[in-house]
Each structure stands twice: as C-alpha cells, then as structure tokens.
Motif scaffolding. Structure first.
Motif, PDB file in Angstrom:
ATOM      1  N   LYS A  95       0.856  -1.202   0.000  1.00 46.31           N
ATOM      2  CA  LYS A  95       0.000   0.000   0.000  1.00 46.31           C
ATOM      3  C   LYS A  95       0.881   1.239   0.000  1.00 46.31           C
ATOM      4  O   LYS A  95       1.707   1.418   0.897  1.00 46.31           O
ATOM      5  CB  LYS A  95      -0.898   0.011   1.239  1.00 46.31           C
ATOM      6  N   ILE A  96       0.686   2.108  -0.982  1.00 47.73           N
ATOM      7  CA  ILE A  96       1.495   3.320  -1.059  1.00 47.73           C
ATOM      8  C   ILE A  96       0.674   4.532  -0.631  1.00 47.73           C
ATOM      9  O   ILE A  96      -0.540   4.425  -0.426  1.00 47.73           O
ATOM     10  CB  ILE A  96       2.099   3.514  -2.471  1.00 47.73           C
ATOM     11  N   LEU A  97       1.359   5.675  -0.498  1.00 52.81           N
ATOM     12  CA  LEU A  97       0.708   6.880   0.019  1.00 52.81           C
ATOM     13  C   LEU A  97      -0.081   7.624  -1.057  1.00 52.81           C
ATOM     14  O   LEU A  97      -1.134   8.206  -0.786  1.00 52.81           O
ATOM     15  CB  LEU A  97       1.770   7.839   0.588  1.00 52.81           C
ATOM     16  N   THR A  98       0.424   7.608  -2.296  1.00 49.70           N
ATOM     17  CA  THR A  98      -0.138   8.445  -3.357  1.00 49.70           C
ATOM     18  C   THR A  98      -1.368   7.784  -3.957  1.00 49.70           C
ATOM     19  O   THR A  98      -1.305   6.622  -4.356  1.00 49.70           O
ATOM     20  CB  THR A  98       0.916   8.652  -4.466  1.00 49.70           C
ATOM     21  N   PRO A  99      -2.493   8.522  -4.041  1.00 55.20           N
ATOM     22  CA  PRO A  99      -3.684   7.921  -4.640  1.00 55.20           C
ATOM     23  C   PRO A  99      -3.546   7.763  -6.160  1.00 55.20           C
ATOM     24  O   PRO A  99      -2.837   8.521  -6.805  1.00 55.20           O
ATOM     25  CB  PRO A  99      -4.806   8.917  -4.300  1.00 55.20           C
ATOM     26  N   ASN A 100      -4.226   6.751  -6.697  1.00 54.81           N
ATOM     27  CA  ASN A 100      -4.347   6.553  -8.147  1.00 54.81           C
ATOM     28  C   ASN A 100      -3.023   6.330  -8.868  1.00 54.81           C
ATOM     29  O   ASN A 100      -2.882   6.691 -10.034  1.00 54.81           O
ATOM     30  CB  ASN A 100      -5.081   7.737  -8.801  1.00 54.81           C
ATOM     31  N   VAL A 101      -2.062   5.725  -8.168  1.00 57.50           N
ATOM     32  CA  VAL A 101      -0.795   5.356  -8.817  1.00 57.50           C
ATOM     33  C   VAL A 101      -0.644   3.841  -8.694  1.00 57.50           C
ATOM     34  O   VAL A 101      -0.828   3.293  -7.612  1.00 57.50           O
ATOM     35  CB  VAL A 101       0.394   6.088  -8.159  1.00 57.50           C
ATOM     36  N   PRO A 102      -0.324   3.165  -9.810  1.00 57.11           N
ATOM     37  CA  PRO A 102      -0.264   1.702  -9.749  1.00 57.11           C
ATOM     38  C   PRO A 102       0.986   1.173  -9.041  1.00 57.11           C
ATOM     39  O   PRO A 102       2.055   1.760  -9.140  1.00 57.11           O
ATOM     40  CB  PRO A 102      -0.246   1.292 -11.222  1.00 57.11           C
ATOM     41  N   VAL A 103       0.802   0.062  -8.310  1.00 59.82           N
ATOM     42  CA  VAL A 103       1.925  -0.712  -7.780  1.00 59.82           C
ATOM     43  C   VAL A 103       2.022  -1.966  -8.643  1.00 59.82           C
ATOM     44  O   VAL A 103       1.030  -2.688  -8.809  1.00 59.82           O
ATOM     45  CB  VAL A 103       1.697  -1.104  -6.308  1.00 59.82           C
ATOM     46  N   LEU A 104       3.203  -2.196  -9.205  1.00 56.70           N
ATOM     47  CA  LEU A 104       3.353  -3.242 -10.211  1.00 56.70           C
ATOM     48  C   LEU A 104       4.519  -4.153  -9.859  1.00 56.70           C
ATOM     49  O   LEU A 104       5.389  -3.806  -9.052  1.00 56.70           O
ATOM     50  CB  LEU A 104       3.609  -2.596 -11.580  1.00 56.70           C
ATOM     51  N   SER A 105       4.552  -5.302 -10.516  1.00 57.59           N
ATOM     52  CA  SER A 105       5.665  -6.219 -10.317  1.00 57.59           C
ATOM     53  C   SER A 105       6.910  -5.690 -11.024  1.00 57.59           C
ATOM     54  O   SER A 105       6.832  -5.048 -12.074  1.00 57.59           O
ATOM     55  CB  SER A 105       5.304  -7.588 -10.892  1.00 57.59           C
ATOM     56  N   LEU A 106       8.057  -5.986 -10.430  1.00 55.11           N
ATOM     57  CA  LEU A 106       9.320  -5.543 -11.015  1.00 55.11           C
ATOM     58  C   LEU A 106       9.512  -6.098 -12.423  1.00 55.11           C
ATOM     59  O   LEU A 106      10.258  -5.528 -13.230  1.00 55.11           O
ATOM     60  CB  LEU A 106      10.475  -5.961 -10.088  1.00 55.11           C
ATOM     61  N   ASP A 107       8.808  -7.199 -12.757  1.00 57.44           N
ATOM     62  CA  ASP A 107       8.897  -7.754 -14.117  1.00 57.44           C
ATOM     63  C   ASP A 107       8.240  -6.851 -15.157  1.00 57.44           C
ATOM     64  O   ASP A 107       8.454  -7.030 -16.359  1.00 57.44           O
ATOM     65  CB  ASP A 107       8.165  -9.107 -14.191  1.00 57.44           C
ATOM     66  N   GLU A 108       7.431  -5.910 -14.716  1.00 56.47           N
ATOM     67  CA  GLU A 108       6.619  -5.148 -15.667  1.00 56.47           C
ATOM     68  C   GLU A 108       7.229  -3.816 -16.081  1.00 56.47           C
ATOM     69  O   GLU A 108       6.565  -3.014 -16.753  1.00 56.47           O
ATOM     70  CB  GLU A 108       5.228  -4.882 -15.055  1.00 56.47           C
ATOM     71  N   THR A 109       8.474  -3.548 -15.695  1.00 55.70           N
ATOM     72  CA  THR A 109       9.043  -2.228 -15.999  1.00 55.70           C
ATOM     73  C   THR A 109       9.102  -1.943 -17.499  1.00 55.70           C
ATOM     74  O   THR A 109       8.883  -0.800 -17.920  1.00 55.70           O
ATOM     75  CB  THR A 109      10.469  -2.074 -15.412  1.00 55.70           C
ATOM     76  N   ALA A 110       9.398  -2.965 -18.300  1.00 51.06           N
ATOM     77  CA  ALA A 110       9.654  -2.726 -19.733  1.00 51.06           C
ATOM     78  C   ALA A 110       8.489  -1.998 -20.401  1.00 51.06           C
ATOM     79  O   ALA A 110       8.695  -1.141 -21.268  1.00 51.06           O
ATOM     80  CB  ALA A 110       9.952  -4.040 -20.440  1.00 51.06           C
ATOM     81  N   ALA A 111       7.273  -2.328 -19.988  1.00 50.56           N
ATOM     82  CA  ALA A 111       6.091  -1.715 -20.603  1.00 50.56           C
ATOM     83  C   ALA A 111       5.979  -0.218 -20.289  1.00 50.56           C
ATOM     84  O   ALA A 111       5.177   0.492 -20.897  1.00 50.56           O
ATOM     85  CB  ALA A 111       4.832  -2.441 -20.119  1.00 50.56           C
TER      86      ALA A 111
END
Lengths: 327, 327
Positions: free
Chosen positions: A41-57
C-alpha cells in the motif's frame, strides 16, 4: 512534468513519494516491487503498484527511475540492469565499492544512451560535494566528517542478530570535544574512538543473559570494538514510544590555511540536522532527477555523480530568478 | 599549467597571489595596474607588473584574468571590456545590480567567445550556491543568511567619511538568540535589527566632538539606523594593534519540513569562519579559474556564475581519486 518511477518500497521510497508531492514539476508514475503488488500500500492515490517484471512496458511513460533498494545486494545488480531501459538514480552508499559500481553502471548506461546517477543522498552525496568544494578552495587543509547524533541502521541490525535481542536502536554520537578542536582549527589527529561514541538501546527476550548481550555488542569487531559503547536495556514499549524515528545528521568540516606564509586560518563547516534520514535522502534523489533530465536533454549519457551536477540544474528556479534572488 | 593574470592590486589581488602559490597547476603570469607599475611591489618573484594599457600584448600568454577591482565603479566597466580579449573572473558583489552586470558581461564574452565568471567569492558565491542546493532539496522551507562576526569594509568606509573621524573598523555581529531560533527550526520572521548588531571602533581627531560622531553613526540611513549600533572610541595604536586583520564569515541556514504531512524538520547549515576575508575570496576565484578552463575546453562561452559549475571542475583531483576518496 517529470514522471518518476520508484523501484522497491521501504522507508526511502516513501520519502521519495513525499518529496515528489512537494515538487510541482514532478509526478509519481508507478511503483515497482519484488513483493506481491497487492500487498503493497502506497501513500499516493491513483498510482499503480506493479511487479518488477513489468518495468519494460513503462519505458515511454517514465522519465527517471529512482531505485530504493539496499546497497549490500540489491543495487549492485539492479542499477546496471534498469539503466538499460531507463534513466536511473540510486543512493548506493558502500563507499569502498563505489568505483566498481560506477564502472558497471556506466557501461550499461553509456551503451543504452541513458543517464544514471549513483550514490546520491547526503553521505555519499551532499557531504561528498562539500568535501570537494572545501578541498578545492582550501588546498592546504584537512577534512573531518562527523556523523550524528543519529540512528545507524547497519549497527542496529548487527545488534539484532545477537541471540536474545528482540530489537535495537543504535545511535552514533560525535564527541563534542573532538568537534570543538576541529572547529577551532587545531587539525588534530583523531582515532576512531576519539571521534564518535555509540549508544545502543536494546530490548532483550525475557530471561536473556543481559551481561552476555552487552559483552557481545561491545566486543563486536568493525561495528563496536573500536568505540566506547554504552548499552541500555529498555522495554518494547519504550522502544516504540521513544525511538520510532530515524533522525541523523552530522558535519563536514575543513580547516585550512591561506596567505603567503599560511598565516590565516579558514574553516568551512557543512552541517545537517535531520529528523528523518530517509526522507532527507529522498529529497536529494528527487532534486537530482530534475538535474538528470536537464543534463540528458543536453546530450549527457552514462554514469554521473553529484560532483558532475551544476547546482543550477537541481533547482526549478529560472536563471533570471536565480540571478536576482539567490546569487 | 593555468596562466593567471591579475588586474588591480589590493588586498584581494594579494590573496589571489597567495592562492596561486598553493595550487601547483597554476602560475601567475603578470599583474596589471592603473597606478604607475614601478610603485607596485608584489609578493611573487620574477613576475612583471604592467600598466593596464598593456593587456592586449598578453592575449596569448594568459589563460584567465582575475579582476580585483571594486564593485561600485571598477567592475561594471572593466569586466565587459576585458572579456573581449580574455577569459575573466570577477567578484562583483552588489547583489541588486547582478542581473545588469550579467547581461553586460554576457554580451561581451559571448561575442568574443570567451568564458566569464561574475560574482565569485563567498557572498555572492559559496553562500549563494548553498542557498541554491538547500532550496532545491527542501522546497518547503525558509532561508536565513547571517554575516559575521566580521569586518564590513563598506560600513567602515562610511564612518571614515564623517568629519572628525580618522579611522574606523566596523564589525557586523549576528544576534546569537536569532541564530539559535533559526537552527532550532522555528523559521521566525526576523527584522533587520533582530538579526545583526553593529560595533564600531573609531579613532577620532584630537578635540573632535565624540558625541556628534556617535550620533552621526547611529542615525546614518541604510548603514546603521536600522541596527543596534555600539560605538567605542580607541586610539590609533589600539586600532593598529587589535584591528589589523579582516576576519569575516557567517552562516546560511535553511530549515524545512518533509514527510507526507510535513511532520519531519530538516535543517541545513553552511558556516564560514574566516581569519581573512580577502584571502578566502581569492581562493574561490582561483578554484573557479580552473573550472573556467575546463568548461572553455568543452566549448562553453559567455557569462557564467558559480551556479553553472559542476563541482568536479573546481578540483585538481582525477575522477578516479574523487570516486575512491571523496564520494
């Protein structure tokens, strides 16, 4: 607008989120984690948390990746890999390993045409740049760095690994008499023991051998044996109540002589007093992201350090405002 | 080897000579003066003292001219003229006139393809660059600059112009309570009177009206009327014995908050304690000469300030040594 990605999500990353919020020319684009993203859970609203595998996209949607992993094992592998696809900034702080880390990151960033900043923060970082300014200006002088009063996370962790220890907070404290002598321009030779003391607040298991724990701490090589160390046992409640923060700080002092026969003493001190070490480090990383984008726009690529940044590039101010109000 | 020319020969120029002597990659090529060169004795052996009219003949033998004239009347005319033929560095310190001076120097240097640094020293200079770093890193904060304890030459000169005054040394002294509040992160609103006091040592003519002199000092607009000023009359012998030096210094302090709700207080202080103001200023000018040559070699021309210098360019150290020992 500078779109920032964060890799890893601990105290430093939360500091980066907070710093982005204070800078109107920056936005947080995404957070990448090795954990299950659903659990973060992060502090900033409406920002995605993603897997480290997904950076390329996200290559086209992120201007700078700020890498918030640890220096021991994460960053030596992570920074060169991510510098293949992104401009990156890390806070790698194992001083002795900086030249090797620089070479690895430079090879990756130069090949991919990205800009990569390593070892950004306050030490390495702002303390380093103050050592550099001061030594360039006072060539006939001597540098001193004092740390604290503040929590050393590495030393706290080392104590936590001792059997019978539930928790520890280790404070590094500069010796006031040593600082006074340096500030007075004495340029003394100081041993490790003469510069800093260490103070450990320890929560022990019920029935643990406190004398054995204290002995194990005070004789621990590298971490404590070269220092005068005080050990104080406290309760878990006291730990939570009195030692929740991560304050730190310190001073870089250079004292030197000028004049035809060295007759004038000149002293430069740079001092930080920080309620939150990770939040402050994060502020330096974020300012450096701004500089990275400006330098990249001028064609700079490869590995850089805070030594390579013209201060104007760190600031959102216009040149006109800087000349009129800051110079 | 960087060949330096000096224009003007007062306290600052003598400081430049001393600083060149401490930097093995620099050499003094010549000193230029508006006075009769035969009357000017410099410290460095075997270096010519020449008339200011003779600079043109030295275009190929001087890498950087360090201009040691005054900010009131000398530098506004001198720096643009000399920037037509040379790379130049000045210490122009009339803060309000910096934008106009920048524009005039930039026009001359850009046209001739030279690099010109203005307003190099400690304030403007190192204090400015610390204000810039600190404001970029802590956007939610407030800056304070305290000067002293030190001799203000402008204020000393103003008192010397009062009838009956033979000599004066004016010390600017920061108010300790104000500094304590700023260091504690209170971010107070401080009036001019609350930040600094002024102390004047005055030698009066025999039979002068001391009460009138004291009144003239304390009510002098701009210079003294906004301050709590103390006037002490001393003898010429005491002046020579106790006030021969030009000590100065001060602190730039920025205190700001970080964290999601501004819950952490962070304070940055940069402090100078100087036995000799002109010698220290000279050290900054000389380090900047090194940076100027490196930037020029990379194709930079036109007017620059300390904000535009990557710190690495100020230092004689190799990149390898910086990474291994300074970062």
């Amino acid at each position: 607008m500078i779109n920032i990605g964060i890799v890893g999500y601990g105290n430093l990353a939360r500091g980066v989120e907070c710093a982005i919020r204070q800078n109107p020319d920056m936005a947080l684009a995404a957070v990448f984690t090795r954990r299950d993203p659903a659990t973060v859970k992060i502090l900033t609203p409406n920002v995605p948390v993603l897997s480290l595998d997904e950076t390329a996209a996200w290559k086209d949607r992120i201007d700078v990746m700020i890498l918030c992993g640890g220096s021991a094992t994460d960053l030596p592998k992570m920074t060169p890999v991510i510098a293949r696809d992104f401009n990156v900034i890390d806070s790698f702080d194992t001083h002795a390993a900086i030249p090797a880390h620089f070479a690895a990151v430079d090879a990756a960033a130069a090949e991919s045409g990205h800009i990569a900043f390593i070892s950004v923060g306050w030490d390495p970082g702002l303390f380093s740049v103050n050592r550099l300014y001061a030594s360039a200006i006072l060539p006939n002088g001597k540098d001193y760095t004092f740390w604290g009063k503040g929590v050393s996370q590495g030393h706290s962790d080392a104590v936590r690994r001792i059997p019978g220890v539930l928790d520890c907070r280790q404070y590094t404290i500069p010796v006031p008499e040593a600082m006074d002598r340096v500030r007075a321009g004495e340029n003394p030779e100081l041993t490790t023991r003469e510069k800093h003391t260490r103070y450990c607040y320890v929560v022990a298991e019920d029935g643990a051998d406190k004398a054995a724990i204290e002995h194990a701490i005070k004789t621990m090589p590298n971490y404590f044996s070269d220092y005068d160390t005080t050990v104080e046992f406290i309760t878990m409640e006291e730990m939570r109540r009195d030692h929740a923060g991560l304050p730190h700080g310190g001073s870089v002092i250079r004292s030197g002589v000028t004049g035809w026969n060295g007759e004038s003493r000149q002293t430069i001190e740079y001092k930080l007093t920080l309620d939150s070490n990770p939040q402050f480090t994060a502020c330096v990383l974020v300012a450096c992201a701004r500089a990275a984008m400006r330098m990249k726009a001028r064609g700079v690529a490869g590995c850089q350090t805070i030594f390579d940044v013209a201060p104007a590039d760190l600031s959102p101010m216009s040149r006109e405002d800087m000349l009129a109000h800051m110079l």
